[in-house]
Write an enzyme that holds these catalytic residues in place. Structure first.
Site, PDB file in Angstrom:
ATOM      1  N   ASN A  45       0.755  -1.231   0.009  1.00 13.54           N
ATOM      2  CA  ASN A  45       0.011  -0.122   0.154  1.00 13.54           C
ATOM      3  C   ASN A  45       0.780   1.012   0.024  1.00 13.54           C
ATOM      4  O   ASN A  45       2.138   1.303   0.611  1.00 13.54           O
ATOM      5  CB  ASN A  45      -1.025  -0.056   1.090  1.00 13.54           C
ATOM      6  CG  ASN A  45      -0.308  -0.076   2.568  1.00 13.54           C
ATOM      7  OD1 ASN A  45       0.429  -1.088   2.703  1.00 13.54           O
ATOM      8  ND2 ASN A  45      -1.162   0.329   3.433  1.00 13.54           N
ATOM      9  N   ILE A  46       0.288   2.104  -0.568  1.00 12.86           N
ATOM     10  CA  ILE A  46       1.260   3.490  -0.967  1.00 12.86           C
ATOM     11  C   ILE A  46       0.366   4.749  -0.618  1.00 12.86           C
ATOM     12  O   ILE A  46      -0.854   4.952  -1.239  1.00 12.86           O
ATOM     13  CB  ILE A  46       1.659   3.638  -2.344  1.00 12.86           C
ATOM     14  CG1 ILE A  46       2.720   2.270  -2.465  1.00 12.86           C
ATOM     15  CG2 ILE A  46       2.607   4.828  -2.508  1.00 12.86           C
ATOM     16  CD1 ILE A  46       2.963   2.295  -4.024  1.00 12.86           C
ATOM     17  N   GLU A  47       0.484   5.300   0.551  1.00 11.44           N
ATOM     18  CA  GLU A  47      -0.483   6.503   0.966  1.00 11.44           C
ATOM     19  C   GLU A  47      -0.260   7.567   0.522  1.00 11.44           C
ATOM     20  O   GLU A  47       0.994   7.993  -0.101  1.00 11.44           O
ATOM     21  CB  GLU A  47      -0.537   6.607   2.529  1.00 11.44           C
ATOM     22  CG  GLU A  47      -0.909   5.299   3.303  1.00 11.44           C
ATOM     23  CD  GLU A  47      -0.934   5.503   4.743  1.00 11.44           C
ATOM     24  OE1 GLU A  47      -1.724   4.612   5.492  1.00 11.44           O
ATOM     25  OE2 GLU A  47      -0.153   6.319   5.181  1.00 11.44           O
ATOM     26  N   CYS A  56      -3.874   0.504  -2.702  1.00 13.80           N
ATOM     27  CA  CYS A  56      -3.811  -0.537  -1.881  1.00 13.80           C
ATOM     28  C   CYS A  56      -2.813  -1.421  -2.429  1.00 13.80           C
ATOM     29  O   CYS A  56      -2.490  -1.494  -3.648  1.00 13.80           O
ATOM     30  CB  CYS A  56      -5.242  -1.065  -1.795  1.00 13.80           C
ATOM     31  SG  CYS A  56      -6.621  -0.429  -0.882  1.00 13.80           S
ATOM     32  N   GLU A  58      -2.999  -4.770  -3.090  1.00  8.11           N
ATOM     33  CA  GLU A  58      -3.510  -5.785  -4.258  1.00  8.11           C
ATOM     34  C   GLU A  58      -3.567  -4.803  -5.400  1.00  8.11           C
ATOM     35  O   GLU A  58      -3.217  -5.528  -6.314  1.00  8.11           O
ATOM     36  CB  GLU A  58      -4.924  -6.050  -3.786  1.00  8.11           C
ATOM     37  CG  GLU A  58      -5.298  -6.806  -2.349  1.00  8.11           C
ATOM     38  CD  GLU A  58      -5.546  -5.897  -1.211  1.00  8.11           C
ATOM     39  OE1 GLU A  58      -4.772  -4.825  -1.275  1.00  8.11           O
ATOM     40  OE2 GLU A  58      -6.517  -5.983  -0.435  1.00  8.11           O
ATOM     41  N   CYS A  91     -10.480  -4.385   0.400  1.00  6.38           N
ATOM     42  CA  CYS A  91     -11.426  -3.563   0.227  1.00  6.38           C
ATOM     43  C   CYS A  91     -12.225  -3.766  -0.978  1.00  6.38           C
ATOM     44  O   CYS A  91     -11.982  -4.344  -1.782  1.00  6.38           O
ATOM     45  CB  CYS A  91     -10.799  -2.034   0.355  1.00  6.38           C
ATOM     46  SG  CYS A  91      -9.943  -1.530  -1.233  1.00  6.38           S
ATOM     47  N   CYS A  94     -10.739  -2.979  -4.189  1.00  2.00           N
ATOM     48  CA  CYS A  94      -9.627  -3.828  -4.712  1.00  2.00           C
ATOM     49  C   CYS A  94     -10.436  -5.188  -5.325  1.00  2.00           C
ATOM     50  O   CYS A  94     -10.053  -5.620  -6.121  1.00  2.00           O
ATOM     51  CB  CYS A  94      -8.767  -4.225  -3.589  1.00  2.00           C
ATOM     52  SG  CYS A  94      -7.681  -3.067  -3.284  1.00  2.00           S
TER      53      CYS A  94
END
Length: 137
Positions: A45-47, A56, A58, A91, A94
């Site tokens: 995941n990359i915010e 996310c 996935e 989620c 995804c």
């Protein structure tokens, strides 16, 4: 699918967690996608400070695989791991991306750091999904 392959995918997803960029939530998630040729593609995941552009693990793994030349709907399995009490689940966004890029029977292995794992298919994760055929008239 062989247990050894499942364990390898879950292990690779756990390693991908370490690459996560999560300065805001500190909630690391890793994913590993297996293509039909036996190659594993990782994602984390990359915010983003604006939150909306956050991606996310996935989706990162699936998008990376496609960017590397893997054709959609040729994935065999995807594993996702998070530091959660129960095995983590993808989620809704995804799940929708999986229904588009994977086959309905693609295995989704959902794990946690305690080693627990649930396995479902993409179709089981999103029953009644909106698919490309939903656009047909």
């Amino acid at each position: 699918m062989e247990l050894a392959i499942q364990q390898k995918l879950l292990s690779q997803a756990k390693e991908a967690m370490k690459l996560a960029y999560v300065p805001y939530s500190q909630f690391r998630v890793g994913a590993a996608v297996l293509d039909q040729n036996g190659r594993i593609h990782l994602g984390c995941n990359i915010e983003n400070a604006a939150y909306g552009p956050t991606n996310c693990a996935e989706r990162t793994a699936l998008f990376s695989a496609i960017a590397a030349g893997v054709a959609p709907r040729t994935f065999t399995a995807i594993a996702v791991v998070g530091d959660t009490i129960d095995p983590i689940t993808p989620c809704g966004v995804c799940r929708q991306v999986m229904i588009e890029l994977c086959n309905p029977d693609t295995l989704v292995m959902m794990g946690n750091l305690a080693g627990e794992c649930n396995v479902m298919t993409v179709q089981e994760l999103l029953p009644g999904a909106f698919t490309p055929t939903s656009l047909e008239r």
